[in-house]
Design a protein around this motif. Structure first.
Motif, PDB file in Angstrom:
ATOM      1  N   TYR A 205     -11.625  35.381  51.724  1.00 12.85           N
ATOM      2  CA  TYR A 205     -11.904  34.095  51.973  1.00 12.85           C
ATOM      3  C   TYR A 205     -13.442  33.773  52.223  1.00 12.85           C
ATOM      4  O   TYR A 205     -13.945  32.638  51.680  1.00 12.85           O
ATOM      5  CB  TYR A 205     -11.230  33.169  53.202  1.00 12.85           C
ATOM      6  N   ALA A 206     -14.019  34.616  53.148  1.00 11.13           N
ATOM      7  CA  ALA A 206     -15.604  34.506  53.192  1.00 11.13           C
ATOM      8  C   ALA A 206     -16.376  34.583  51.849  1.00 11.13           C
ATOM      9  O   ALA A 206     -17.225  33.986  51.635  1.00 11.13           O
ATOM     10  CB  ALA A 206     -16.014  35.548  54.347  1.00 11.13           C
ATOM     11  N   VAL A 207     -15.769  35.591  51.263  1.00 11.57           N
ATOM     12  CA  VAL A 207     -16.632  35.859  49.876  1.00 11.57           C
ATOM     13  C   VAL A 207     -16.301  34.627  48.718  1.00 11.57           C
ATOM     14  O   VAL A 207     -17.315  33.900  48.119  1.00 11.57           O
ATOM     15  CB  VAL A 207     -16.085  36.974  49.363  1.00 11.57           C
ATOM     16  N   MET A 208     -14.777  33.976  48.780  1.00 11.15           N
ATOM     17  CA  MET A 208     -14.715  33.219  47.890  1.00 11.15           C
ATOM     18  C   MET A 208     -15.295  31.794  48.416  1.00 11.15           C
ATOM     19  O   MET A 208     -15.865  30.937  47.553  1.00 11.15           O
ATOM     20  CB  MET A 208     -13.056  32.894  48.042  1.00 11.15           C
ATOM     21  N   GLY A 209     -15.226  31.286  49.580  1.00 10.20           N
ATOM     22  CA  GLY A 209     -15.912  30.299  50.184  1.00 10.20           C
ATOM     23  C   GLY A 209     -17.514  30.279  49.983  1.00 10.20           C
ATOM     24  O   GLY A 209     -18.047  29.030  49.510  1.00 10.20           O
ATOM     25  N   SER A 210     -18.123  31.476  50.127  1.00 13.80           N
ATOM     26  CA  SER A 210     -19.344  31.451  49.952  1.00 13.80           C
ATOM     27  C   SER A 210     -19.913  31.292  48.397  1.00 13.80           C
ATOM     28  O   SER A 210     -20.695  30.826  48.178  1.00 13.80           O
ATOM     29  CB  SER A 210     -20.156  32.983  50.339  1.00 13.80           C
ATOM     30  N   ALA A 211     -19.275  31.927  47.525  1.00 14.17           N
ATOM     31  CA  ALA A 211     -19.392  31.554  46.195  1.00 14.17           C
ATOM     32  C   ALA A 211     -19.222  30.166  45.636  1.00 14.17           C
ATOM     33  O   ALA A 211     -20.103  29.693  45.038  1.00 14.17           O
ATOM     34  CB  ALA A 211     -18.364  32.764  45.173  1.00 14.17           C
ATOM     35  N   LYS A 212     -18.147  29.694  46.162  1.00 17.63           N
ATOM     36  CA  LYS A 212     -17.998  28.107  46.016  1.00 17.63           C
ATOM     37  C   LYS A 212     -19.019  27.266  46.524  1.00 17.63           C
ATOM     38  O   LYS A 212     -19.432  26.403  45.753  1.00 17.63           O
ATOM     39  CB  LYS A 212     -16.668  27.564  46.687  1.00 17.63           C
ATOM     40  N   GLY A 218     -25.700  23.676  44.952  1.00 22.99           N
ATOM     41  CA  GLY A 218     -26.985  23.526  44.312  1.00 22.99           C
ATOM     42  C   GLY A 218     -28.264  24.063  44.988  1.00 22.99           C
ATOM     43  O   GLY A 218     -29.531  24.217  44.529  1.00 22.99           O
ATOM     44  N   GLN A 219     -28.008  24.659  46.177  1.00 22.00           N
ATOM     45  CA  GLN A 219     -29.094  25.446  47.179  1.00 22.00           C
ATOM     46  C   GLN A 219     -29.121  26.911  46.515  1.00 22.00           C
ATOM     47  O   GLN A 219     -28.126  27.536  46.168  1.00 22.00           O
ATOM     48  CB  GLN A 219     -28.582  25.442  48.548  1.00 22.00           C
ATOM     49  N   HIS A 220     -30.520  27.272  47.083  1.00 23.92           N
ATOM     50  CA  HIS A 220     -30.736  28.730  46.588  1.00 23.92           C
ATOM     51  C   HIS A 220     -30.040  29.661  47.665  1.00 23.92           C
ATOM     52  O   HIS A 220     -29.765  29.338  48.916  1.00 23.92           O
ATOM     53  CB  HIS A 220     -31.962  28.918  46.653  1.00 23.92           C
ATOM     54  N   PRO A 221     -29.565  31.012  47.268  1.00 27.95           N
ATOM     55  CA  PRO A 221     -28.580  31.696  48.051  1.00 27.95           C
ATOM     56  C   PRO A 221     -29.181  32.131  49.461  1.00 27.95           C
ATOM     57  O   PRO A 221     -28.729  32.202  50.531  1.00 27.95           O
ATOM     58  CB  PRO A 221     -28.101  32.733  47.264  1.00 27.95           C
ATOM     59  N   ASP A 222     -30.581  32.045  49.200  1.00 24.54           N
ATOM     60  CA  ASP A 222     -31.638  32.467  50.306  1.00 24.54           C
ATOM     61  C   ASP A 222     -31.686  31.519  51.271  1.00 24.54           C
ATOM     62  O   ASP A 222     -31.657  31.748  52.678  1.00 24.54           O
ATOM     63  CB  ASP A 222     -32.888  32.795  49.676  1.00 24.54           C
ATOM     64  N   SER A 223     -31.519  30.218  51.046  1.00 25.68           N
ATOM     65  CA  SER A 223     -31.378  29.075  51.581  1.00 25.68           C
ATOM     66  C   SER A 223     -30.059  29.033  52.282  1.00 25.68           C
ATOM     67  O   SER A 223     -30.216  28.777  53.779  1.00 25.68           O
ATOM     68  CB  SER A 223     -31.799  27.741  51.110  1.00 25.68           C
TER      69      SER A 223
END
Length: 270
Positions: A205-212, A218-223
Protein backbone atom coordinates in the motif's frame (compact mmCIF):
# COMPACT_ATOMS: atom_id res chain seq x y z
CA UNK A 1 -13.82 -8.21 -32.00
CA UNK A 2 -12.17 -11.62 -32.36
CA UNK A 3 -8.73 -11.71 -30.77
CA UNK A 4 -6.12 -14.42 -31.15
CA UNK A 5 -2.91 -15.04 -29.23
CA UNK A 6 0.11 -16.78 -30.70
CA UNK A 7 1.70 -17.99 -27.49
CA UNK A 8 -0.12 -18.54 -24.21
CA UNK A 9 2.45 -17.59 -21.57
CA UNK A 10 2.21 -15.14 -18.68
CA UNK A 11 1.90 -12.03 -20.86
CA UNK A 12 -0.84 -13.55 -23.01
CA UNK A 13 -2.67 -14.72 -19.88
CA UNK A 14 -2.41 -11.29 -18.26
CA UNK A 15 -3.70 -9.47 -21.34
CA UNK A 16 -6.48 -12.02 -21.85
CA UNK A 17 -7.68 -11.67 -18.28
CA UNK A 18 -7.63 -7.88 -18.58
CA UNK A 19 -9.64 -7.95 -21.80
CA UNK A 20 -12.26 -10.27 -20.36
CA UNK A 21 -12.54 -8.53 -16.98
CA UNK A 22 -12.96 -5.13 -18.64
CA UNK A 23 -15.69 -6.43 -20.94
CA UNK A 24 -13.85 -5.35 -24.08
CA UNK A 25 -14.62 -8.77 -25.56
CA UNK A 26 -16.09 -12.05 -24.38
CA UNK A 27 -13.95 -15.08 -23.62
CA UNK A 28 -15.57 -17.02 -26.45
CA UNK A 29 -14.18 -14.46 -28.92
CA UNK A 30 -10.60 -15.20 -27.86
CA UNK A 31 -8.40 -18.07 -29.01
CA UNK A 32 -4.80 -18.91 -28.07
CA UNK A 33 -2.20 -21.28 -29.49
CA UNK A 34 0.95 -22.84 -28.11
CA UNK A 35 3.35 -25.62 -29.18
CA UNK A 36 2.41 -29.10 -27.98
CA UNK A 37 5.38 -29.19 -25.62
CA UNK A 38 3.88 -26.15 -23.85
CA UNK A 39 0.42 -27.67 -23.48
CA UNK A 40 0.31 -26.70 -19.80
CA UNK A 41 0.18 -23.03 -20.85
CA UNK A 42 -2.93 -23.77 -22.91
CA UNK A 43 -4.44 -25.53 -19.92
CA UNK A 44 -3.83 -22.43 -17.80
CA UNK A 45 -5.23 -19.92 -20.29
CA UNK A 46 -8.23 -22.15 -21.06
CA UNK A 47 -9.35 -21.66 -17.46
CA UNK A 48 -10.28 -18.12 -18.52
CA UNK A 49 -12.84 -19.61 -20.90
CA UNK A 50 -10.98 -18.97 -24.15
CA UNK A 51 -10.50 -21.37 -27.05
CA UNK A 52 -7.16 -23.13 -27.51
CA UNK A 53 -5.30 -24.84 -30.33
CA UNK A 54 -1.83 -26.10 -31.22
CA UNK A 55 -2.18 -24.57 -34.71
CA UNK A 56 -1.07 -20.95 -35.19
CA UNK A 57 -2.78 -20.77 -38.58
CA UNK A 58 -6.11 -21.59 -36.92
CA UNK A 59 -5.67 -18.59 -34.61
CA UNK A 60 -5.11 -16.26 -37.56
CA UNK A 61 -8.07 -17.61 -39.52
CA UNK A 62 -10.41 -17.16 -36.55
CA UNK A 63 -9.23 -13.68 -35.46
CA UNK A 64 -9.45 -10.04 -36.48
CA UNK A 65 -6.57 -9.02 -34.20
CA UNK A 66 -3.61 -11.37 -33.77
CA UNK A 67 -1.31 -10.80 -30.79
CA UNK A 68 2.11 -12.44 -31.10
CA UNK A 69 3.38 -13.37 -27.63
CA UNK A 70 6.32 -15.62 -28.47
CA UNK A 71 10.00 -15.38 -27.60
CA UNK A 72 11.78 -12.85 -29.85
CA UNK A 73 14.08 -15.39 -31.50
CA UNK A 74 11.15 -17.28 -33.05
CA UNK A 75 8.96 -14.34 -34.12
CA UNK A 76 10.18 -14.25 -37.73
CA UNK A 77 9.62 -17.98 -38.16
CA UNK A 78 6.16 -17.83 -36.60
CA UNK A 79 5.11 -14.85 -38.73
CA UNK A 80 6.35 -16.57 -41.89
CA UNK A 81 4.47 -19.72 -40.90
CA UNK A 82 1.06 -18.03 -40.93
CA UNK A 83 1.77 -15.21 -43.42
CA UNK A 84 -0.26 -16.87 -46.17
CA UNK A 85 -3.36 -16.63 -43.96
CA UNK A 86 -3.00 -12.91 -43.27
CA UNK A 87 -5.41 -10.63 -45.11
CA UNK A 88 -5.91 -6.87 -45.32
CA UNK A 89 -8.52 -7.14 -42.57
CA UNK A 90 -5.99 -8.42 -40.03
CA UNK A 91 -4.20 -6.30 -37.46
CA UNK A 92 -1.02 -8.01 -36.22
CA UNK A 93 0.29 -6.93 -32.81
CA UNK A 94 3.60 -8.11 -31.37
CA UNK A 95 4.60 -7.94 -27.71
CA UNK A 96 7.91 -9.75 -28.34
CA UNK A 97 10.94 -8.07 -26.82
CA UNK A 98 13.02 -6.02 -29.24
CA UNK A 99 11.28 -7.14 -32.44
CA UNK A 100 10.83 -4.10 -34.68
CA UNK A 101 7.88 -3.28 -36.91
CA UNK A 102 10.23 -3.57 -39.92
CA UNK A 103 11.12 -7.13 -38.92
CA UNK A 104 7.42 -7.96 -38.69
CA UNK A 105 6.59 -6.33 -42.02
CA UNK A 106 9.43 -8.16 -43.74
CA UNK A 107 8.02 -11.56 -42.68
CA UNK A 108 4.42 -10.76 -43.63
CA UNK A 109 2.64 -9.89 -46.90
CA UNK A 110 3.19 -6.39 -48.27
CA UNK A 111 1.13 -3.67 -46.57
CA UNK A 112 0.23 -5.86 -43.58
CA UNK A 113 -0.95 -3.69 -40.68
CA UNK A 114 1.42 -4.26 -37.76
CA UNK A 115 1.80 -2.72 -34.32
CA UNK A 116 4.50 -3.19 -31.71
CA UNK A 117 3.34 -3.17 -28.09
CA UNK A 118 5.00 -3.46 -24.70
CA UNK A 119 2.54 -4.08 -21.84
CA UNK A 120 3.40 -5.36 -18.36
CA UNK A 121 2.00 -8.00 -16.01
CA UNK A 122 -0.18 -5.70 -13.87
CA UNK A 123 -2.60 -6.18 -16.77
CA UNK A 124 -3.82 -9.02 -14.54
CA UNK A 125 -5.38 -6.41 -12.26
CA UNK A 126 -6.13 -3.92 -15.06
CA UNK A 127 -3.24 -1.65 -14.01
CA UNK A 128 -0.84 -2.24 -16.89
CA UNK A 129 1.47 0.51 -18.14
CA UNK A 130 1.69 -0.12 -21.90
CA UNK A 131 3.33 1.61 -24.84
CA UNK A 132 2.84 1.04 -28.56
CA UNK A 133 4.12 2.19 -31.94
CA UNK A 134 2.52 1.78 -35.35
CA UNK A 135 3.89 0.12 -38.47
CA UNK A 136 4.08 1.79 -41.87
CA UNK A 137 0.85 0.36 -43.33
CA UNK A 138 -1.67 0.90 -40.54
CA UNK A 139 -4.99 2.57 -41.30
CA UNK A 140 -6.50 5.54 -39.52
CA UNK A 141 -8.58 3.52 -37.08
CA UNK A 142 -5.81 1.14 -35.96
CA UNK A 143 -4.36 3.47 -33.32
CA UNK A 144 -7.84 3.84 -31.82
CA UNK A 145 -8.29 0.06 -31.82
CA UNK A 146 -4.94 -0.54 -30.11
CA UNK A 147 -5.58 2.19 -27.55
CA UNK A 148 -9.00 0.72 -26.81
CA UNK A 149 -7.51 -2.72 -26.25
CA UNK A 150 -4.66 -1.50 -24.06
CA UNK A 151 -6.69 0.89 -21.93
CA UNK A 152 -9.11 -1.93 -21.18
CA UNK A 153 -6.46 -3.30 -18.82
CA UNK A 154 -4.56 -0.18 -17.79
CA UNK A 155 -2.80 2.95 -19.03
CA UNK A 156 -1.17 3.29 -22.45
CA UNK A 157 0.81 5.76 -24.53
CA UNK A 158 1.80 5.84 -28.20
CA UNK A 159 5.53 6.50 -28.48
CA UNK A 160 8.26 6.61 -31.09
CA UNK A 161 9.68 3.19 -31.90
CA UNK A 162 13.12 4.53 -31.01
CA UNK A 163 11.93 4.73 -27.38
CA UNK A 164 10.16 1.41 -27.06
CA UNK A 165 13.21 -0.59 -25.95
CA UNK A 166 13.75 1.97 -23.20
CA UNK A 167 10.11 1.64 -22.16
CA UNK A 168 10.67 -2.12 -21.98
CA UNK A 169 13.53 -1.62 -19.52
CA UNK A 170 11.42 0.85 -17.54
CA UNK A 171 7.74 -0.09 -17.43
CA UNK A 172 8.03 -3.56 -18.99
CA UNK A 173 10.59 -4.81 -16.47
CA UNK A 174 9.64 -2.26 -13.81
CA UNK A 175 7.16 -4.46 -11.92
CA UNK A 176 10.00 -6.87 -11.09
CA UNK A 177 11.98 -4.01 -9.52
CA UNK A 178 8.94 -2.88 -7.54
CA UNK A 179 8.04 -6.41 -6.38
CA UNK A 180 11.59 -6.77 -5.09
CA UNK A 181 11.32 -3.42 -3.30
CA UNK A 182 8.04 -4.45 -1.67
CA UNK A 183 9.52 -7.77 -0.55
CA UNK A 184 12.60 -6.03 0.84
CA UNK A 185 10.58 -3.41 2.72
CA UNK A 186 8.48 -6.17 4.23
CA UNK A 187 11.61 -8.11 5.18
CA UNK A 188 12.85 -5.07 7.06
CA UNK A 189 9.62 -4.86 9.03
CA UNK A 190 9.69 -8.61 9.74
CA UNK A 191 13.26 -8.25 10.99
CA UNK A 192 12.03 -5.63 13.43
CA UNK A 193 9.18 -7.85 14.68
CA UNK A 194 6.13 -7.31 12.44
CA UNK A 195 4.13 -10.33 11.16
CA UNK A 196 4.88 -11.16 7.51
CA UNK A 197 1.35 -10.76 6.07
CA UNK A 198 0.89 -7.39 7.74
CA UNK A 199 4.32 -6.19 6.59
CA UNK A 200 3.57 -7.14 2.97
CA UNK A 201 0.23 -5.33 3.00
CA UNK A 202 1.69 -2.14 4.44
CA UNK A 203 4.65 -2.20 2.04
CA UNK A 204 2.41 -2.76 -0.98
CA UNK A 205 0.00 0.00 0.00
CA UNK A 206 2.92 2.37 0.64
CA UNK A 207 4.16 1.77 -2.92
CA UNK A 208 0.71 1.98 -4.49
CA UNK A 209 -0.19 5.15 -2.61
CA UNK A 210 3.12 6.79 -3.44
CA UNK A 211 2.67 6.07 -7.14
CA UNK A 212 -0.85 7.49 -7.05
CA UNK A 213 0.44 10.63 -5.33
CA UNK A 214 3.09 11.15 -8.03
CA UNK A 215 0.48 10.83 -10.79
CA UNK A 216 -2.21 12.97 -9.20
CA UNK A 217 -0.32 15.68 -7.31
CA UNK A 218 1.74 17.00 -10.21
CA UNK A 219 4.66 17.41 -7.83
CA UNK A 220 8.19 16.21 -8.57
CA UNK A 221 9.10 12.99 -6.74
CA UNK A 222 11.99 14.78 -5.02
CA UNK A 223 9.56 17.33 -3.62
CA UNK A 224 7.25 14.60 -2.37
CA UNK A 225 10.23 12.82 -0.81
CA UNK A 226 11.26 16.02 0.96
CA UNK A 227 7.76 16.29 2.44
CA UNK A 228 8.34 12.98 4.24
CA UNK A 229 11.82 13.84 5.49
CA UNK A 230 11.46 15.85 8.74
CA UNK A 231 14.61 17.52 10.10
CA UNK A 232 16.63 14.98 12.08
CA UNK A 233 13.80 12.48 11.62
CA UNK A 234 13.88 8.75 10.91
CA UNK A 235 13.19 9.08 7.17
CA UNK A 236 16.15 11.32 6.37
CA UNK A 237 18.40 8.90 8.25
CA UNK A 238 17.01 6.07 6.13
CA UNK A 239 17.43 8.09 2.91
CA UNK A 240 21.05 8.80 3.81
CA UNK A 241 21.67 5.08 4.13
CA UNK A 242 19.97 4.37 0.78
CA UNK A 243 22.11 7.01 -0.91
CA UNK A 244 25.30 5.50 0.54
CA UNK A 245 24.24 2.05 -0.69
CA UNK A 246 23.67 3.33 -4.25
CA UNK A 247 19.88 2.91 -4.29
CA UNK A 248 19.21 5.38 -7.11
CA UNK A 249 22.24 4.33 -9.14
CA UNK A 250 21.18 0.67 -8.93
CA UNK A 251 17.75 1.45 -10.39
CA UNK A 252 19.26 3.59 -13.15
CA UNK A 253 21.65 0.76 -13.99
CA UNK A 254 18.76 -1.75 -13.97
CA UNK A 255 16.82 0.21 -16.59
CA UNK A 256 19.97 0.61 -18.67
CA UNK A 257 20.94 -3.07 -18.74
CA UNK A 258 17.33 -4.17 -19.37
CA UNK A 259 17.14 -1.76 -22.33
CA UNK A 260 20.41 -3.02 -23.80
CA UNK A 261 19.36 -6.64 -23.34
CA UNK A 262 16.08 -5.91 -25.12
CA UNK A 263 18.02 -4.59 -28.10
CA UNK A 264 20.20 -7.73 -28.08
CA UNK A 265 17.18 -10.03 -28.03
CA UNK A 266 15.65 -8.16 -30.96
CA UNK A 267 18.79 -8.85 -32.99
CA UNK A 268 18.49 -12.63 -32.57
CA UNK A 269 17.70 -14.52 -35.77
CA UNK A 270 15.97 -17.86 -36.22
Amino acid sequence: MRIGFIGAGKVAQAITKGLIDSGITAAENIIASSPKQDHLLLTQISKLGVGTTFNNKTVVKESDVVVVCTKPNVVSRVLTEFSSDVSKSHLIISVALGVTTKTMEKALPKNTRVVRVMPNTPALVRMSASVYCMGSSVIETDAETVSKLLTSFGYCEEISESLIDIATGLSGSGPAYVFTAIQSLADGAVKMGMPRDQALRLAAYAVMGSAKLVLESGQHPDSLKDDVCSPAGCTIYAMHLLEKRGFRAALIDAVEVATLRTKELGDFKV
